[in-house]
Structures are given as structure tokens and as C-alpha cells.
Design an enzyme around this catalytic site. Structure first.
Site, short mmCIF file in Angstrom:
data_model
loop_
_atom_site.label_atom_id
_atom_site.label_comp_id
_atom_site.label_asym_id
_atom_site.label_seq_id
_atom_site.Cartn_x
_atom_site.Cartn_y
_atom_site.Cartn_z
N TRP A 93 20.96 -70.75 -3.84
CA TRP A 93 21.35 -70.08 -5.08
C TRP A 93 22.71 -70.57 -5.56
CZ3 TRP A 93 17.80 -68.27 -7.96
CH2 TRP A 93 16.63 -67.78 -7.39
N ASP A 150 28.18 -63.91 -7.32
CA ASP A 150 26.79 -63.52 -7.51
C ASP A 150 26.40 -62.68 -6.30
OD1 ASP A 150 24.04 -63.26 -7.71
OD2 ASP A 150 23.61 -65.40 -7.47
N LYS A 204 16.52 -56.97 -6.24
CA LYS A 204 16.53 -57.11 -4.79
C LYS A 204 17.01 -55.85 -4.08
CE LYS A 204 17.24 -62.10 -5.11
NZ LYS A 204 15.92 -62.49 -4.62
#
Length: 375
Positions: free
Chosen positions: A102, A187, A211
Site C-alpha cells: 500500500w 494512511d 477495514k
């Protein structure tokens, strides 16, 4: 009703009380004769939900008044481009620390976004080894891995790498980078609200809800007001951070049902005792999982260094891919789903987010012990 034990990485498990509350209110929200999804985002019924969700976030995290708490759309993937578009002026650069897949994606989007605007980004540190399909990440970065520019617009990190199972700030040996006066941007999509957090250490925190705190379609964005004010104005208004900030995240129609569900999850979290209680719950779950892995080291292997092992996404390998396929199949037959590792790395991944019940972890650990004995 026969609900499974859901270990999916995202969209992921939601707390049953939050879902039951939505079920009970679904057709007639606040005695209005309508579902919350049918309400105008300008109406008082929805506005009460919106305001409560923001207030709960501020309360749970202790967000200072110098920060905006916003709901935006487009997922974290949109923020990968939107943040550098706002925060990196022409002729300047931002630093990126890459500790997994990511982080790589955030870097790639930032490169494209800043190139269009006459700015740039640079890799200030990475823990990746190997190339192509053989590339791996097994730890969070430490100070010795980093070469931070003192004049960078910001330093970006991914707090928890969902695919590789690498997480910052789980142990004192792997804290978030010290960026001095340069804003730290994180993030936190896959570990947001797993434990208490000092928001003042960050310039920006952003997290896709799907999530750990709600359904897909909502992003929580916590950003210092001075960074919002200083943001670029030569980009479309819809991409400027000041637009949601000046309009309380209501410039255009927000994902109202998603924010409603985030509110439900936050209320559930507060009812459990807030973030200190959630940290204990999550650390206990992770300790049980890693305990089984380490106790059966000849069969299960976690590739991540112990100081960086994720509490949210526990990854491990079995002796062969055939064993892993059998593991996933047999676990599913016992009502445990979502255990297959990401297609890019294989193996097994247990996503033990806030809503994953300790009893589910107990059942999985029992299954893992028995599976290892059978070999």
C-alpha cells in the site's frame, strides 16, 4: 441465523450490535417513517447522525480543536493522489516511506499527481528487499532506514500494511518516524482506532472505513487546519481539502448510510470502554495467534520480524501451498472465512480487526493447533 467467523481483510467484519441497531432502525429511522438512506443529507435527522459520528471520533481520539474531522469519498486510493495535489506546492517535494504494497501504491499515485502540478515526491526510505514477485517486506522502518529532507512538504507512511502484515507502533522498537517540524501523514486504513493515538504527532491521518470502522465508501480524514488553509487552490474545487472542511463534509451528497454505520460502530466502541479497552482486546487476540504460530514453528512460519508484527493482519505460511489450500478449505467448513492470503504473496492472513470477537480467535487457534498436529 448462522453467521460465520469473518476474518476478511476488507470489507471486513462489523460488530453485531452495530448491525442489529441498523436492522432495528432500517425501515423507520428516528420515527421518521423512512430509512436513513432516504433522508436528505441537509435534513435534521441525518445531520444528527453526521454530527454524532464526528463528535465520537473527536472524543475517542482526543482530537485537538486545531484539526478538522472530515468524511470524504473515493477510498484511501483517491487520497493517495488528492493529498499531494493539495499539500505539495510547485517546485517542492514530499517524502515517502515504503514498508509494503500500500505504501508502493501511495507513492505511485503521488508521483503521477505531483508531476502534473510541477512538484515531486521521493522515497525517503524503504524496507523492501528483492525485485518483482520476489520482493518482500518484513518490518517497519527505523531511523537508520530513513533519509528525510528537512524541507519536505510532508512525510508519508502506511501505519499497517494489510498485505504484508507489517505495522508501526506495535512495539517501542518500531515507533512512527520522528519527522520534526515536517508534517507526518499516515494512511491508517487498516489499523485506525485499534488503540489510543496521539493525534498531535500527525499532520494528516486518513483511513478507509471498510477495514476497521464501517462499510466501504467512507474515508475518515483528520487534518490540521493550517494545512487545509495552506492547500493549493489551482486544482478543481472538489479535490481541495478546504471544500469539505468549509462545508462540514456536506459540500455534495456524502455516503449517508456509510457514515450512519460508522456512527454505530463508534458508539459500540465507546460502550466497550473506548480505545484503551480496545487495545487490550486486540493485543490479547494477536498474542494468542502468534503464540500458536511460534509454538508450532516447524509447521507455521510468520515472515515478519517480531518487533513489526501486525496486530490487525496476522500473516503466516505453511510448509506447502497444498497445505495452505487445505487449511483454508477445512477452516471454511468449520465456519471460518477470509483466511486466504493476498494473491500477491500467498499464504494465510488472519484479519483480526476490532470487530473480530475474541471467541473467534479462540476457535481459530484451536483449529490451528489441531491442523498442525495432523500435519
Amino acid at each position: 441465523m448462522n453467521r460465520v467467523k469473518n476474518f476478511n481483510a476488507g470489507p471486513a467484519a462489523l460488530p453485531l450490535p452495530a448491525l442489529e441497531r441498523a436492522r432495528d432502525e432500517f425501515l423507520d429511522f428516528a420515527k421518521s417513517g423512512m430509512c436513513v438512506m432516504e433522508h436528505s443529507h441537509r435534513g435534521k435527522e441525518y445531520e444528527a447522525v453526521h454530527d454524532e459520528a464526528i463528535a465520537l471520533l473527536r472524543e475517542l481520539l482526543g482530537v485537538p480543536d486545531t484539526y478538522d474531522v472530515l468524511f470524504v469519498q473515493g477510498g484511501a486510493s483517491q487520497l493517495f493522489a488528492q493529498l499531494p495535489m493539495n499539500l505539495v506546492e510547485k517546485g517542492r517535494s514530499a517524502d515517502y516511506v515504503v514498508t509494503g504494497a500500500w505504501g508502493e501504491k501511495a507513492l505511485s499515485e503521488a508521483k503521477a499527481a505531483t508531476a502534473m502540478l510541477g512538484a515531486s515526491v521521493r522515497v525517503a526510505g524503504t524496507t523492501g528487499t528483492g525485485e518483482g514477485k520476489e520482493k518482500s517486506y518484513v518490518r517497519a522502518a527505523t531511523a537508520k532506514d530513513l533519509q528525510l529532507a528537512p524541507d519536505a512538504a510532508y512525510v508519508h507512511v502506511t501505519s499497517n500494511e494489510t498485505i504484508h502484515g507489517v505495522e508501526y507502533d506495535v512495539t517501542p522498537a518500531r515507533p512512527f518516524p520522528d519527522t520534526g517540524k515536517v508534517p507526518l501523514v499516515a494512511d491508517m486504513s487498516s489499523d485506525f482506532l485499534w488503540k489510543p493515538l496521539d493525534v498531535s504527532r500527525f499532520g494528516v491521518i486518513y483511513a478507509g472505513a471498510q477495514k476497521n470502522i464501517g462499510p466501504s465508501g467512507v474515508v475518515v480524514l483528520i487534518v490540521r487546519k493550517d494545512l487545509v488553509a495552506a492547500g493549493r487552490k489551482d486544482i478543481p474545487k472538489i479535490f481541495q481539502l478546504r471544500t469539505p472542511a468549509e462545508n462540514k463534509s456536506l459540500y455534495n451528497t456524502p455516503p449517508t448510510f456509510g457514515i450512519y454505520m460508522v456512527r454505530n460502530v463508534l458508539a459500540w466502541l465507546k460502550g466497550l470502554g473506548g480505545l484503551p479497552a480496545m487495545e487490550k482486546r486486540n493485543r490479547d487476540k494477536a498474542a494468542k495467534l502468534y503464540g500458536v504460530i511460534d509454538a508450532n514453528a516447524s509447521f507455521y512460519r510468520c515472515p515478519v520480524e517480531k518487533e513489526s508484527r501486525s496486530v490487525m493482519n496476522v500473516v503466516f505460511r505453511l510448509p506447502s501451498e497444498a497445505d495452505e489450500e487445505r487449511f483454508v478449505k477445512e477452516a471454511k467448513a468449520q465456519g471460518m472465512v477470509g483466511l486466504k492470503g493476498h494473491r500477491s504473496v500467498g499464504g494465510i492472513r488472519v484479519s483480526a480487526y476490532n470487530a473480530v470477537e475474541p471467541a473467534w480467535i479462540d476457535a481459530l487457534c484451536e483449529f490451528m493447533q489441531a491442523f498442525a498436529k495432523r500435519g
